[in-house]
Design an enzyme around this catalytic site. Sequence first.
Site, PDB file in Angstrom:
ATOM      1  N   GLY A 130      33.826  42.700  46.711  1.00  0.00           N
ATOM      2  CA  GLY A 130      34.411  43.065  48.162  1.00  0.00           C
ATOM      3  C   GLY A 130      34.963  41.939  48.905  1.00  0.00           C
TER       4      GLY A 130
ATOM      5  N   GLU B 107      30.225  41.815  41.687  1.00  0.00           N
ATOM      6  CA  GLU B 107      31.139  42.893  41.071  1.00  0.00           C
ATOM      7  C   GLU B 107      32.527  42.720  41.608  1.00  0.00           C
ATOM      8  OE1 GLU B 107      28.890  46.098  42.566  1.00  0.00           O
ATOM      9  OE2 GLU B 107      27.603  46.356  40.984  1.00  0.00           O
ATOM     10  N   PRO B 108      33.220  41.784  41.394  1.00  0.00           N
ATOM     11  CA  PRO B 108      34.583  41.475  42.022  1.00  0.00           C
ATOM     12  C   PRO B 108      35.647  42.650  41.430  1.00  0.00           C
ATOM     13  CG  PRO B 108      34.155  40.027  40.713  1.00  0.00           C
ATOM     14  CD  PRO B 108      33.078  40.696  40.637  1.00  0.00           C
TER      15      PRO B 108
ATOM     16  N   CYS C 251      57.785  64.548  50.683  1.00  0.00           N
ATOM     17  CA  CYS C 251      57.983  65.170  52.112  1.00  0.00           C
ATOM     18  C   CYS C 251      56.626  65.280  52.882  1.00  0.00           C
ATOM     19  CB  CYS C 251      58.268  66.843  51.495  1.00  0.00           C
ATOM     20  SG  CYS C 251      59.451  66.812  50.249  1.00  0.00           S
ATOM     21  N   GLU C 252      56.525  63.926  53.187  1.00  0.00           N
ATOM     22  CA  GLU C 252      55.432  63.823  54.452  1.00  0.00           C
ATOM     23  C   GLU C 252      55.896  62.416  55.100  1.00  0.00           C
ATOM     24  OE1 GLU C 252      51.528  64.312  53.953  1.00  0.00           O
ATOM     25  OE2 GLU C 252      51.756  65.688  52.018  1.00  0.00           O
TER      26      GLU C 252
ATOM     27  N   ARG D  85      38.994  43.889  43.453  1.00  0.00           N
ATOM     28  CA  ARG D  85      40.374  43.376  44.262  1.00  0.00           C
ATOM     29  C   ARG D  85      40.696  42.015  43.947  1.00  0.00           C
ATOM     30  NH1 ARG D  85      42.156  46.123  48.623  1.00  0.00           N
ATOM     31  NH2 ARG D  85      40.053  47.151  49.060  1.00  0.00           N
TER      32      ARG D  85
HETATM   33  C1  PLP Z   1      34.496  49.177  44.932  1.00  0.00           C
HETATM   34  C2  PLP Z   1      33.157  48.255  44.445  1.00  0.00           C
HETATM   35  C3  PLP Z   1      33.463  47.079  44.155  1.00  0.00           C
HETATM   36  C4  PLP Z   1      34.591  46.362  44.119  1.00  0.00           C
HETATM   37  O1  PLP Z   1      35.050  46.140  45.369  1.00  0.00           O
HETATM   38  P1  PLP Z   1      36.125  45.091  45.705  1.00  0.00           P
HETATM   39  O2  PLP Z   1      36.276  45.017  47.069  1.00  0.00           O
HETATM   40  O3  PLP Z   1      37.254  45.578  44.950  1.00  0.00           O
HETATM   41  O4  PLP Z   1      35.868  43.728  45.063  1.00  0.00           O
HETATM   42  C5  PLP Z   1      32.135  46.586  43.710  1.00  0.00           C
HETATM   43  N1  PLP Z   1      30.819  47.316  43.590  1.00  0.00           N
HETATM   44  C6  PLP Z   1      30.941  48.497  44.117  1.00  0.00           C
HETATM   45  C7  PLP Z   1      29.733  49.168  43.982  1.00  0.00           C
HETATM   46  C8  PLP Z   1      31.879  49.159  44.485  1.00  0.00           C
HETATM   47  O5  PLP Z   1      32.086  50.343  45.015  1.00  0.00           O
END
Ligand code: PLP
Length: 425
Positions: free
Chosen positions: A242, A278-279, A346-347, A281
């Site tokens: 996140g 869990e990165p 076409c939007e 982005r």
């Molecule tokens: C989407 C997601 C992430 C990754 O989020 P980022 O904002 O891309 O770091 C990690 N864990 C879970 C459970 C997610 O759904």
Amino acid sequence: MDHFHERFGELHAEDVPLTAIAEAVGTPVYVYAEATIVRHFRVFRQALEAAGIDRPLVAYAVKANPNLSVLAALAREGAGADVVSEGELHRALAAGVPPGRILFSGVGKTQAEMAAALQAGILQINVESEEELAELSQVATALGRRAPVALRVNPDVDARTNPKIATGRGEAKFGIPRDRILAAWAQAEALPSLAPTGLAVHVGSQLTDLAPFAAAIRVMGELLAALRSAGHAVRRVDLGGGLGIPYDPSLPAPPTPADYARLVAQATAGWGVELAFEPGRLVVGNAGVLLSRVVRVKRGATRTFVVLDAAMNDLIRPTLYGVFHHIRAVRPRPGVVNATFVGPVCETGDTFAEDRATTPLEPGDLVALMTAGAYGATMASTYNSRPLVPEVLVRGDRWALVRPRLTPAELAAHERLAPWLAEAP
Ligand SMILES: *Cc1c(COP(=O)(O)O)cnc(C)c1O
């Protein structure tokens, strides 16, 4: 920080001029700089280690960019994977991520997905409801396996991000409400074939403020203490992903991985658990651009449109979330003009940027939509029967087409006529 820079008046990905890729592959095309992917992964892990977090598990969120070459580059760095479907599990394994570093998240895992995860022997299944616990127990029992389980907590925390990607509020579909975690853990212990080992949380994506992380970690700390005083052994806490990245160079930069790591280290001191992250982005966002050619510059009634050959089906983020992508000319001309960047679909929603200051552009010019490495190609579709956008990976002065462009015939070849329509009328 990324590896897209202007050299001799022309935008490069690492040492490769983007014009060379456009000429060889055509446009639109996603271009990824492997150096940036690897750098961001290392910066994140090293920040955690420097803050004193012992052997963190960094499980890259595959959904951000599931390209096999991207996954393989990360697997070589020792990345784990956070997967949310059997398809992502398959990709992570195929790219060489060891099962012992794979986590499986998601509110709607099917029994087939649970079975695939158990058969692959992954590290942990992040369970998002009591109903899912019961089902997972049945699947594991039928397979004669023990399912390592973490309970995903809904911490009731507002991530203060785009509502479509805020996942931690009480009313969201994600996780088990915090006040039911103790009971859910007891349920998991009582059910056959489940091995509850940890807790997980993920409050949302593109967070530009550390406060929601701090609030979520506080909730996790309280639950950890409550579980332990009830006699349960909690070995792992997964803090999700996140952390936001800079999209708009005119806005203040979001907190750095070092800021985040310091907060986490302080807030989890003395927990005595393995921490997982869990990165998504953060690792790949700035490592990719969507390279596109100007088809036409059109004078509308009130404004000038730069019509690109890329469209909302290739990069849906501006349409879906109303968000900003910086647009750079690959060979900028002197001067500044105002233009609205649109695609051919076409939007009216097929708009990348409204009334944006830009260097002057002419038909045939190349532009790069920056910071498109995350939630770009992976969310692409074939709307308007446009071929799925191809992808290129660059390393130094080398590059490779890692997802070729399908021709219209190849796209249509996937379909078949209903038998009654294949006959003469
Ligand atoms: C989407 C997601 C992430 C990754 O989020 P980022 O904002 O891309 O770091 C990690 N864990 C879970 C459970 C997610 O759904």
